[in-house]
Write a protein that holds these residues in place. Structure first.
Motif, PDB file in Angstrom:
ATOM      1  N   ALA A  52       0.838  -1.201   0.000  1.00 29.46           N
ATOM      2  CA  ALA A  52       0.000   0.000   0.000  1.00 29.46           C
ATOM      3  C   ALA A  52       0.870   1.247   0.000  1.00 29.46           C
ATOM      4  CB  ALA A  52      -0.907  -0.018   1.225  1.00 29.46           C
ATOM      5  N   ARG A  53       2.088   1.123  -0.482  1.00 33.82           N
ATOM      6  CA  ARG A  53       3.014   2.252  -0.531  1.00 33.82           C
ATOM      7  C   ARG A  53       3.106   2.789  -1.955  1.00 33.82           C
ATOM      8  NH1 ARG A  53       8.109  -0.523   2.024  1.00 33.82           N
ATOM      9  NH2 ARG A  53       7.184  -2.322   1.049  1.00 33.82           N
ATOM     10  N   PRO A  54       3.656   4.004  -2.133  1.00 31.89           N
ATOM     11  CA  PRO A  54       3.821   4.547  -3.485  1.00 31.89           C
ATOM     12  C   PRO A  54       4.676   3.622  -4.358  1.00 31.89           C
ATOM     13  CG  PRO A  54       4.288   6.227  -1.845  1.00 31.89           C
ATOM     14  CD  PRO A  54       4.141   4.913  -1.113  1.00 31.89           C
ATOM     15  N   TYR A  55       4.476   3.717  -5.666  1.00 34.15           N
ATOM     16  CA  TYR A  55       5.212   2.870  -6.604  1.00 34.15           C
ATOM     17  C   TYR A  55       6.714   2.900  -6.349  1.00 34.15           C
ATOM     18  CZ  TYR A  55       7.785   1.382 -10.647  1.00 34.15           C
ATOM     19  OH  TYR A  55       8.717   0.764 -11.452  1.00 34.15           O
ATOM     20  N   THR A  56       7.302   4.087  -6.176  1.00 37.59           N
ATOM     21  CA  THR A  56       8.759   4.174  -6.023  1.00 37.59           C
ATOM     22  C   THR A  56       9.236   3.389  -4.802  1.00 37.59           C
ATOM     23  OG1 THR A  56       8.473   6.315  -4.934  1.00 37.59           O
ATOM     24  CG2 THR A  56       9.043   6.344  -7.281  1.00 37.59           C
ATOM     25  N   GLU A  57       8.468   3.410  -3.725  1.00 42.18           N
ATOM     26  CA  GLU A  57       8.837   2.627  -2.534  1.00 42.18           C
ATOM     27  C   GLU A  57       8.634   1.144  -2.779  1.00 42.18           C
ATOM     28  OE1 GLU A  57       7.114   3.975   1.143  1.00 42.18           O
ATOM     29  OE2 GLU A  57       7.378   6.080   0.556  1.00 42.18           O
ATOM     30  N   ARG A  58       7.547   0.771  -3.466  1.00 41.90           N
ATOM     31  CA  ARG A  58       7.306  -0.644  -3.779  1.00 41.90           C
ATOM     32  C   ARG A  58       8.422  -1.191  -4.656  1.00 41.90           C
ATOM     33  NH1 ARG A  58       2.414   1.224  -5.641  1.00 41.90           N
ATOM     34  NH2 ARG A  58       2.613   0.079  -7.592  1.00 41.90           N
ATOM     35  N   ARG A  59       8.821  -0.411  -5.636  1.00 41.75           N
ATOM     36  CA  ARG A  59       9.872  -0.856  -6.559  1.00 41.75           C
ATOM     37  C   ARG A  59      11.193  -1.056  -5.815  1.00 41.75           C
ATOM     38  NH1 ARG A  59      10.835  -3.314 -11.526  1.00 41.75           N
ATOM     39  NH2 ARG A  59      13.052  -3.004 -11.856  1.00 41.75           N
ATOM     40  N   THR A  60      11.554  -0.111  -4.950  1.00 41.48           N
ATOM     41  CA  THR A  60      12.785  -0.244  -4.172  1.00 41.48           C
ATOM     42  C   THR A  60      12.725  -1.478  -3.280  1.00 41.48           C
ATOM     43  OG1 THR A  60      13.174   2.140  -4.211  1.00 41.48           O
ATOM     44  CG2 THR A  60      14.256   0.896  -2.452  1.00 41.48           C
ATOM     45  N   ALA A  61      11.583  -1.695  -2.625  1.00 41.03           N
ATOM     46  CA  ALA A  61      11.419  -2.873  -1.767  1.00 41.03           C
ATOM     47  C   ALA A  61      11.533  -4.160  -2.582  1.00 41.03           C
ATOM     48  CB  ALA A  61      10.076  -2.815  -1.044  1.00 41.03           C
ATOM     49  N   LEU A  62      10.952  -4.173  -3.773  1.00 39.73           N
ATOM     50  CA  LEU A  62      11.028  -5.350  -4.630  1.00 39.73           C
ATOM     51  C   LEU A  62      12.472  -5.666  -5.004  1.00 39.73           C
ATOM     52  CD1 LEU A  62       9.687  -7.509  -6.479  1.00 39.73           C
ATOM     53  CD2 LEU A  62       9.778  -5.772  -8.278  1.00 39.73           C
ATOM     54  N   VAL A  63      13.197  -4.663  -5.462  1.00 38.31           N
ATOM     55  CA  VAL A  63      14.592  -4.866  -5.854  1.00 38.31           C
ATOM     56  C   VAL A  63      15.406  -5.359  -4.661  1.00 38.31           C
ATOM     57  CG1 VAL A  63      16.679  -3.692  -6.660  1.00 38.31           C
ATOM     58  CG2 VAL A  63      14.476  -3.248  -7.777  1.00 38.31           C
ATOM     59  N   ASP A  64      15.171  -4.770  -3.485  1.00 38.73           N
ATOM     60  CA  ASP A  64      15.890  -5.186  -2.280  1.00 38.73           C
ATOM     61  C   ASP A  64      15.585  -6.632  -1.890  1.00 38.73           C
ATOM     62  OD1 ASP A  64      17.033  -2.679  -2.133  1.00 38.73           O
ATOM     63  OD2 ASP A  64      15.764  -1.987  -0.471  1.00 38.73           O
TER      64      ASP A  64
END
Length: 159
Positions: A87-99
């Motif tokens: 439920a976070r903004p795309y940029t945060e979701r993307r960073t979390a995914l990559v991590d």
């Protein structure tokens, strides 16, 4: 979060969006799947909510290294593109995914992404022979639209 979740859907529009704040990802041709890492294992769901773990053991087994509570939404096929749900903004979701996928490796890996529209158009025009069927466009501050029908752009998704 209630499982199975209702993944975001899309509708057609004629072009990629312009202006600041857009991020683009390639869209691979495959089977839509939600992958959920539980305390006890991994469950894979189809877009309709049917449990399909036994069909995707090549994804479920490597996903055991993900932290419990991880949920991925993506296209399952030989290149297995994935996208983190939150439920976070795309940029945060993307960073979390990559991590979260940094130490997993293929077949679980994030798809190509850019915030440059020209690069996204080049991907769309040149990568179709490699299984890329479109480009997904997401506003940088957008939350994941569970079950919502969002905007497509002739083989390009916008949400």
């Amino acid at each position: 979060m209630e499982f199975p979740i209702r993944p975001a859907l899309a509708r057609a529009v004629p072009t990629l969006p312009t202006g600041p704040g857009w991020h683009f990802e390639i869209k691979l041709d495959g089977h839509r799947m939600i992958l959920r890492r539980t305390d006890d294992g991994v469950i894979c769901y189809s877009r309709t909510g049917r449990t399909v773990t036994s069909h995707w053991m090549d994804l479920a087994v490597p996903a055991m290294v993900l932290p419990p509570g991880t949920v991925l939404d993506g296209e399952a096929h030989p290149d297995h593109g994935q996208d983190a749900l939150a439920a976070r903004p795309y940029t945060e979701r993307r960073t979390a995914l990559v991590d979260v996928l940094a130490h997993v490796g293929p077949p679980l890996q994030p798809v190509l992404a850019t915030d440059d529209r020209d690069t996204a158009l080049q991907w769309y025009e040149t990568l179709q022979p490699q299984g890329v069927e479109g480009v997904v466009a997401k506003p940088s501050g957008s939350a994941y639209p569970f079950g919502g029908r969002t905007v497509w752009c002739v083989d390009c998704t916008i949400w």
